[in-house]
Scaffold this active site. Structure first.
Site, PDB file in Angstrom:
ATOM      1  N   HIS A 116      52.617  31.053  39.843  1.00 38.17           N
ATOM      2  CA  HIS A 116      51.802  29.848  39.643  1.00 38.17           C
ATOM      3  C   HIS A 116      51.949  29.234  38.253  1.00 38.17           C
ATOM      4  O   HIS A 116      51.116  28.426  37.850  1.00 38.17           O
ATOM      5  CB  HIS A 116      50.323  30.152  39.943  1.00 38.17           C
ATOM      6  CG  HIS A 116      50.069  30.496  41.385  1.00 38.17           C
ATOM      7  ND1 HIS A 116      48.945  31.157  41.839  1.00 38.17           N
ATOM      8  CD2 HIS A 116      50.828  30.255  42.486  1.00 38.17           C
ATOM      9  CE1 HIS A 116      49.025  31.314  43.146  1.00 38.17           C
ATOM     10  NE2 HIS A 116      50.156  30.782  43.562  1.00 38.17           N
ATOM     11  N   PRO A 171      38.223  46.375  44.205  1.00 44.86           N
ATOM     12  CA  PRO A 171      36.897  46.923  44.506  1.00 44.86           C
ATOM     13  C   PRO A 171      36.391  46.491  45.880  1.00 44.86           C
ATOM     14  O   PRO A 171      35.558  47.164  46.482  1.00 44.86           O
ATOM     15  CB  PRO A 171      35.974  46.336  43.420  1.00 44.86           C
ATOM     16  CG  PRO A 171      36.854  45.639  42.437  1.00 44.86           C
ATOM     17  CD  PRO A 171      38.206  45.446  43.062  1.00 44.86           C
TER      18      PRO A 171
HETATM   19  P1  OAD Z   1      40.661  35.572  43.461  1.00 47.64           P
HETATM   20  O1  OAD Z   1      39.584  35.166  42.533  1.00 47.64           O
HETATM   21  O2  OAD Z   1      40.778  34.857  44.747  1.00 47.64           O
HETATM   22  O3  OAD Z   1      40.504  37.122  43.799  1.00 47.64           O
HETATM   23  C1  OAD Z   1      40.296  38.072  42.802  1.00 47.64           C
HETATM   24  C2  OAD Z   1      40.305  39.444  43.455  1.00 47.64           C
HETATM   25  O4  OAD Z   1      40.210  40.405  42.441  1.00 47.64           O
HETATM   26  C3  OAD Z   1      39.144  39.688  44.413  1.00 47.64           C
HETATM   27  O5  OAD Z   1      39.637  40.239  45.631  1.00 47.64           O
HETATM   28  C4  OAD Z   1      38.277  40.720  43.678  1.00 47.64           C
HETATM   29  O6  OAD Z   1      37.638  41.632  44.561  1.00 47.64           O
HETATM   30  C5  OAD Z   1      39.324  41.420  42.836  1.00 47.64           C
HETATM   31  N1  OAD Z   1      38.808  42.025  41.602  1.00 47.64           N
HETATM   32  C6  OAD Z   1      37.769  41.658  40.824  1.00 47.64           C
HETATM   33  N2  OAD Z   1      37.646  42.461  39.753  1.00 47.64           N
HETATM   34  C7  OAD Z   1      38.663  43.355  39.848  1.00 47.64           C
HETATM   35  C8  OAD Z   1      39.096  44.450  39.043  1.00 47.64           C
HETATM   36  N3  OAD Z   1      38.463  44.785  37.920  1.00 47.64           N
HETATM   37  N4  OAD Z   1      40.172  45.159  39.457  1.00 47.64           N
HETATM   38  C9  OAD Z   1      40.825  44.827  40.593  1.00 47.64           C
HETATM   39  N5  OAD Z   1      40.458  43.824  41.388  1.00 47.64           N
HETATM   40  C10 OAD Z   1      39.397  43.087  41.029  1.00 47.64           C
HETATM   41  O7  OAD Z   1      42.031  35.531  42.633  1.00 47.64           O
HETATM   42  P2  OAD Z   1      43.523  35.477  43.188  1.00 47.64           P
HETATM   43  O8  OAD Z   1      43.686  36.260  44.425  1.00 47.64           O
HETATM   44  O9  OAD Z   1      44.404  35.778  42.036  1.00 47.64           O
HETATM   45  O10 OAD Z   1      45.833  29.657  42.164  1.00 47.64           O
HETATM   46  O11 OAD Z   1      43.644  33.932  43.509  1.00 47.64           O
HETATM   47  C11 OAD Z   1      44.867  33.420  43.947  1.00 47.64           C
HETATM   48  C12 OAD Z   1      45.036  32.021  43.444  1.00 47.64           C
HETATM   49  O12 OAD Z   1      43.892  31.231  43.788  1.00 47.64           O
HETATM   50  C13 OAD Z   1      45.098  31.888  41.932  1.00 47.64           C
HETATM   51  O13 OAD Z   1      46.379  32.181  41.408  1.00 47.64           O
HETATM   52  C14 OAD Z   1      44.727  30.455  41.724  1.00 47.64           C
HETATM   53  C15 OAD Z   1      43.562  30.365  42.687  1.00 47.64           C
HETATM   54  O14 OAD Z   1      43.304  29.101  43.192  1.00 47.64           O
HETATM   55  C16 OAD Z   1      46.137  28.523  41.527  1.00 47.64           C
HETATM   56  O15 OAD Z   1      45.490  28.112  40.594  1.00 47.64           O
HETATM   57  C17 OAD Z   1      47.345  27.848  42.081  1.00 47.64           C
END
Ligand code: OAD
Length: 254
Positions: free
Chosen positions: A121, A217
């Protein structure tokens, strides 16, 4: 949560594996203090993506979009990699072929020392000229001029990130699918696994025979299809796996 036996099985699998892929999302940077998108206090709970992260929003109000990115750059600039980032950087040195594929734009993997990174991204520290397409690194925070202008042609610069409604770089995406189809183990760390095409990568890997390890988590839509599940924080689980790996390799040397 993986049992002790499952963890031991994973360590055995890792000891035999050459090609490992890691897909990370916002969750890996959560313990560094960078907000995720979809958690309780996530960015998309407070802001509307269509107003801040689309080409239309930028064309209509580049100043507003840039103010938001400037604010995020200011937060990220103060944050440091956590133990999860650091373990992945170490693994790059101990596994013959480890590829890190991230959806994050924060640059914390680089700051932790990882070098072999595919940024799906983009990167918040890179700016792209809307006219010439040239990409420059810029770490100024706060930005002096909003919106920043291209020093070459004077056109507006935009963040070199992928917005909703935009395609990912085809070169990067092809490489990510190739690495996924060739890996023997894929770690899926801190992603809600809902945003395409990144969410398809673990399925690509699994169909090609890789073992899938999820560290999160909370359960995700990917969870029913994985081989090893670690319900916990990346900054705690990755160091635990790393410790077992180290213990195993020391034991084998003795
Ligand atoms: P999300 O905010 O959708 O998901 C974050 C994930 O991290 C969730 O499943 C949480 O449960 C998990 N999480 C939280 N704290 C954590 C920790 N300490 N250790 C491990 N996991 C943890 O973020 P992404 O999946 O990265 O795109 O989102 C994907 C894309 O959506 C991003 O790159 C962004 C967003 O819109 C763009 O901006 C193009």
């Amino acid at each position: 949560m993986a049992t002790k036996l499952e963890t031991e099985t994973l360590i055995e699998v890792l000891r035999d594996a050459d090609r490992i892929a890691v897909l990370t999302g916002a969750g890996i940077s959560a313990e560094s203090g960078i907000p995720t998108f979809r958690d309780k206090n996530g960015l998309w709970k407070k802001f509307r993506p269509e107003e801040l992260a689309t080409p239309t929003a930028f064309n209509q109000n580049p100043r507003l979009v840039w103010e938001w990115y400037d604010w995020r750059r200011g937060i990220i600039a103060q944050k440091e990699p956590n133990p999860g980032h650091k373990v992945l950087a170490r693994w790059e040195k101990i596994f013959p072929a480890l590829s890190l594929i991230t959806q994050n734009i924060d640059g914390l993997h680089q700051k932790a020392g990882s070098r072999n990174i595919l940024e799906l991204h983009g990167n918040i520290w890179k700016l792209r000229c809307t006219k010439e397409g040239t990409i420059t690194e810029n770490y100024e925070t706060p930005l002096k001029d909003i919106p920043p202008l291209c020093s070459g042609c004077g056109a507006i610069l935009r963040p070199h990130v992928v917005w909703f409604g935009e395609s990912l770089s085809s070169t990067i995406l092809q490489k990510a699918f190739l690495l996924s189809s060739q890996c023997e183990v894929m770690f899926v760390v801190g992603t809600s696994a809902v945003v395409q095409p990144a969410a398809s990568l673990p399925f690509e890997a699994s169909e090609a025979g890789a073992k899938i390890v999820e560290i999160n988590p909370d359960p995700t839509p990917l969870s029913p299809y994985i081989d090893f599940s670690f319900r916990g924080k990346a900054g705690e689980i990755l160091p635990l796996i790393d410790k077992d790996l180290k213990r195993k390799s020391t034991a084998q040397k003795e």
